[in-house]
Design an enzyme around this catalytic site. Sequence first.
Site, PDB file in Angstrom:
ATOM      1  CG  LEU A  32      -1.831  -1.285   1.261  1.00 38.03           C
ATOM      2  CD1 LEU A  32      -2.460  -1.450   2.630  1.00 38.03           C
ATOM      3  CD2 LEU A  32      -2.888  -1.234   0.172  1.00 38.03           C
ATOM      4  CE  LYS A  71      11.776   0.717   1.136  1.00 36.89           C
ATOM      5  NZ  LYS A  71      10.494   0.189   0.667  1.00 36.89           N
TER       6      LYS A  71
END
Length: 272
Positions: free
Chosen positions: A76, A174
């Site tokens: 998403l 990340k």
Amino acid sequence: MDSTPQQVPTLPRRIAFLGLGSMGLPMAHRLLDAGHPLTVWNRTAAHAAPLVDAGATLAPSPAEAVRDAEVVITMLAGPAAARAVADAMVPALRPDAYWVDTSTIGPDTTLELAARLPRGVTLIDAPVMGSVDRAATGDLLILAGGDTAPVADVLARLGTVTPCGGPGTGAALKLVLINAVIGGVALVAESLALAEALGLPRDLALRTLATGPLAGAVGRATATGSHFPVALAAKDVALATEVTELPLLEAVHRTLLEDPTLLTEDLAAVAR
């Protein structure tokens, strides 16, 4: 203590894949091609057409997509989208389901979502490094927070797993890695602007920059097979600057947003 090795599930797995953008679509294709029964959902249903044509089932809502799924994968756009999808799907999750979130939403949102899950449901944060080309070939770098053993067969179709620690650590790493990439591309862009101001040929500047420590950033700044929209890059920088004071990245964030015509373009557009 039971020392029996944990059994890794084998194919096929009933999988729900939610979020079929430029990254989600090729990732979902790889799972379908591997023989997993696949149910998909996307806010714009038309994006699912290639998967439906290949045998996937299109669900009308996130809840319907996940109702019978053993493994749920989400890709998403950001925290707001993840929360909205969670609102719809969490009540419908099987009590033994694994939710693998490959989005870039940061550790705070990851832990917030994990806290909302009913007993027996496990959230694994598994954001990925790599663009659409590597998604299509299953060569993504998967940064995993939590125990991935129960979904190892699924993740193996998408890329190589780097264990990062407990829940939220994959989402945290990340942010570190993607902001290094974005910052590097921005630095290449400014280096090229300096070269132009000094009257140096662009190809000379790029060629010599690529022989030094900015080689990876030059490669990303000149990539043609990637699609990481500038708008999403700006979102990822914003997630990082919310964590701590990062003056350079704050300047990069302003740069990414200054030309609205570039927001849908790949990150490489900032160095053109």
